[in-house]
Design an enzyme around this catalytic site. Structure first.
Site, PDB file in Angstrom:
ATOM      1  N   TYR A  38      58.705  15.478-101.538  1.00 24.69           N
ATOM      2  CA  TYR A  38      59.482  16.080-102.619  1.00 24.69           C
ATOM      3  C   TYR A  38      59.702  15.121-103.795  1.00 24.69           C
ATOM      4  CZ  TYR A  38      60.159  19.365 -98.807  1.00 24.69           C
ATOM      5  OH  TYR A  38      59.938  20.222 -97.763  1.00 24.69           O
ATOM      6  N   GLU A  47      56.598  23.825 -88.861  1.00 26.29           N
ATOM      7  CA  GLU A  47      56.096  23.531 -90.205  1.00 26.29           C
ATOM      8  C   GLU A  47      56.711  22.266 -90.790  1.00 26.29           C
ATOM      9  OE1 GLU A  47      55.585  28.147 -91.664  1.00 26.29           O
ATOM     10  OE2 GLU A  47      57.545  27.193 -91.903  1.00 26.29           O
ATOM     11  N   PRO A  48      56.463  21.107 -90.188  1.00 24.12           N
ATOM     12  CA  PRO A  48      57.043  19.890 -90.747  1.00 24.12           C
ATOM     13  C   PRO A  48      56.405  19.513 -92.078  1.00 24.12           C
ATOM     14  CG  PRO A  48      55.502  19.338 -88.990  1.00 24.12           C
ATOM     15  CD  PRO A  48      55.626  20.843 -89.004  1.00 24.12           C
ATOM     16  N   GLY A  49      57.211  19.168 -93.038  1.00 24.75           N
ATOM     17  CA  GLY A  49      56.710  18.678 -94.318  1.00 24.75           C
ATOM     18  C   GLY A  49      57.231  17.267 -94.518  1.00 24.75           C
ATOM     19  N   ARG A  50      58.544  17.215 -94.741  1.00 24.41           N
ATOM     20  CA  ARG A  50      59.236  15.950 -94.974  1.00 24.41           C
ATOM     21  C   ARG A  50      58.931  14.893 -93.902  1.00 24.41           C
ATOM     22  NH1 ARG A  50      64.365  15.914 -97.242  1.00 24.41           N
ATOM     23  NH2 ARG A  50      64.283  18.185 -97.192  1.00 24.41           N
ATOM     24  N   CYS A 107      66.486  10.718-121.499  1.00 25.21           N
ATOM     25  CA  CYS A 107      67.678  10.986-122.295  1.00 25.21           C
ATOM     26  C   CYS A 107      68.492  12.037-121.570  1.00 25.21           C
ATOM     27  CB  CYS A 107      67.285  11.486-123.671  1.00 25.21           C
ATOM     28  SG  CYS A 107      66.226  10.334-124.499  1.00 25.21           S
ATOM     29  N   GLY A 161      60.328  21.031 -90.167  1.00 23.56           N
ATOM     30  CA  GLY A 161      60.426  19.997 -89.145  1.00 23.56           C
ATOM     31  C   GLY A 161      61.747  19.258 -89.122  1.00 23.56           C
TER      32      GLY A 161
HETATM   33  C1  LIG Z   1      60.785  23.756 -96.791  1.00 23.54           C
HETATM   34  C2  LIG Z   1      60.127  24.501 -95.725  1.00 23.54           C
HETATM   35  C3  LIG Z   1      59.417  23.808 -94.741  1.00 23.54           C
HETATM   36  C4  LIG Z   1      59.342  22.306 -94.686  1.00 23.54           C
HETATM   37  O1  LIG Z   1      60.571  21.746 -94.415  1.00 23.54           O
HETATM   38  P1  LIG Z   1      60.702  20.178 -94.143  1.00 23.54           P
HETATM   39  O2  LIG Z   1      62.154  19.921 -94.108  1.00 23.54           O
HETATM   40  O3  LIG Z   1      60.036  19.490 -95.294  1.00 23.54           O
HETATM   41  O4  LIG Z   1      60.011  19.877 -92.855  1.00 23.54           O
HETATM   42  C5  LIG Z   1      58.750  24.542 -93.792  1.00 23.54           C
HETATM   43  N1  LIG Z   1      58.779  25.901 -93.792  1.00 23.54           N
HETATM   44  C6  LIG Z   1      59.452  26.599 -94.730  1.00 23.54           C
HETATM   45  C7  LIG Z   1      59.430  28.074 -94.687  1.00 23.54           C
HETATM   46  C8  LIG Z   1      60.153  25.926 -95.723  1.00 23.54           C
HETATM   47  O5  LIG Z   1      60.826  26.624 -96.642  1.00 23.54           O
END
Ligand SMILES: *Cc1c(COP(=O)(O)O)cnc(C)c1O
Length: 431
Positions: A390, A290-293, A361, A248
């Site tokens: 992350y 595929e948004p994650g972040r 450390c 995303g």
């Molecule tokens: C890392 C990744 C994502 C998620 O990316 P974001 O920047 O977190 O949205 C989606 N698809 C694939 C294949 C990835 O490697």
């Protein structure tokens, strides 16, 4: 403040989603991951609404679990009508343990072993994202042995440099992910997949990188995928049902990062894709992202307790905290910037220049360098904003530091969703 769910109260303390940081710290301890469920839902809706509005019916976002994978996130994602992408059997197990439907999972990974393929097939995973020829053959065989026909996307690389987002002729073809279009190998990959009896090829996947702030990179990517798709239609009569365009948009970690207009960008991509399809004589594919972040990053705040200030005469002032790279390795890994504040004095002027150092450390154990915060005293709470993605996912037990607890906030109420690791947990696998 950087995010609108953050405010300060009369005592001058930071309030997260209606809850005073002091109450959170007293009840759950520090370091503590705090996650706004309300913000996560808002973020999900930006994608689901815009994708439903601008892309063909059947288009939807998949939450990339690698950004933040734990049981508590999956009911929220499911409830918001999203699918999920998983990159390992551990992520599959987590999603299923939380009751997420297997048919809404997309299984990624550069090296899925035979036993992992079998596990995913037995779980009834909705779709594989096949990375390479070895996996294609192994999946075809395993699905055949089980009398199954497995739906799959083919992971392709489009040769766009993820750092500059420029389309390059030969540069970013060199990657361990997927099969490149430009070398001609993607054609052989598709041909083999179409010939594989136990695989149903649902379309193409490609991911160009993270922290994308604009639509043009996705438009360039769509152009390259479309040119390939048109060629494949002509040669093999194959029409892709889906284009999965990968991760995303980027997020605001600091005031200098822009705010991404997700709806506007998705509308731009949709318009570009529709025009490209018309030109190429192809039907507009269903689109997956595929948004994650951008689903979880700005929903997270980590709270630490300050150990105090150490002054290195003539050099720097260090503020030490009771966590660091073990709960947030991103500064150590990438030099990532964060917004840090003294949460106990959130309305005091940020006039003290310091470097925030963790407890390990390891000289690289820092969270931020040369930043301005209100001068802390020992025992003050330090907040690091934008830690939803992350952080927990990349956390570790270096120096035998237990992983922090996590709370989720919803409607001004906090609930524990991950308990703090105990010392017993640290030795629980050791015989
Ligand atoms: C890392 C990744 C994502 C998620 O990316 P974001 O920047 O977190 O949205 C989606 N698809 C694939 C294949 C990835 O490697």
């Amino acid at each position: 403040m950087l995010y609108d769910y953050l405010t300060t109260n009369e005592e001058g303390r930071l309030v997260i989603g209606g809850v005073d940081v002091k109450d959170l710290a007293e009840e759950y301890g520090t370091p503590l991951y705090v996650l706004s469920e309300d913000r996560i839902r808002e973020n999900c809706r930006k994608y689901t609404a815009a994708m439903a509005k601008y892309f063909p019916e059947g288009s939807f976002p998949l939450y990339a679990g690698k950004a933040l994978c734990f049981k508590g996130i999956y009911p929220v994602i499911d409830d918001e009508g999203m699918g999920a992408d998983v990159v390992s059997p551990g992520e599959i197990f987590t999603a299923l343990a939380a009751g997420f439907p297997a048919e809404k999972l997309f299984f990624h990974g550069t090296n899925k072993t035979d036993s992992e393929i079998e596990y995913a097939l037995d779980c009834g995973i909705g779709c594989f994202v096949i990375d390479n020829m070895n996996e294609l053959a192994a999946l075809d065989k395993a699905a055949g042995e089980k009398g199954m026909k497995q739906k799959a996307l083919l992971r392709l690389t489009v040769g766009i440099d993820p750092h500059t987002f420029k389309a390059v002729q030969t540069g970013m073809i060199d990657s361990q992910f997927g099969i490149p279009i430009q070398t001609g190998q993607a054609e052989g990959f598709l041909k083999a997949a179409l010939d594989a009896e136990n695989i149903e090829v649902a379309g193409f996947h490609s991911h160009i990188g993270s922290q994308i702030m604009d639509s043009y990179q996705f438009c360039d990517q769509a152009d390259i995928l479309l040119e390939f798709a048109a060629d494949m239609k002509e040669k093999y009569g194959y029409t892709a049902e889906y284009f999965n365009i990968g991760g995303g948009f980027g997020v605001r970690y600091t005031e200098k990062d822009p705010t991404v207009d997700i709806e506007g960008n998705i509308s731009d991509i949709a318009e570009h894709l529709a025009a490209g399809c018309e030109k190429a004589g192809l039907p507009v594919p269903k689109v997956l992202m595929e948004p994650g972040r951008s689903i979880v990053a700005d929903a997270g705040v980590t709270i630490y307790e300050a150990g105090g200030i150490k002054t290195v005469e003539g050099y720097r002032e260090y503020v030490t905290i009771d966590g660091g790279m073990t709960d947030n390795p991103r500064f150590a890994l990438y030099g990532s910037e964060y917004t840090v504040l003294n949460a106990s004095r959130a309305d005091a002027p940020a006039d003290f220049e310091c470097t925030v150092a963790g407890r390990c450390c390891e000289s690289g154990d820092r969270i931020a360098e040369d930043i301005m915060i209100a001068r802390p005293e020992r025992g003050d709470l330090i907040a690091v904003l934008g830690t939803g993605a992350y952080n927990y996912a990349m956390s570790m037990n270096y120096n035998r530091v237990p992983r922090p607890a996590m709370v989720m906030l919803s409607g001004g109420k906090a609930r524990l969703v991950v308990r703090r690791q105990t010392f017993e947990d640290l030795i629980s696998c050791e015989l």
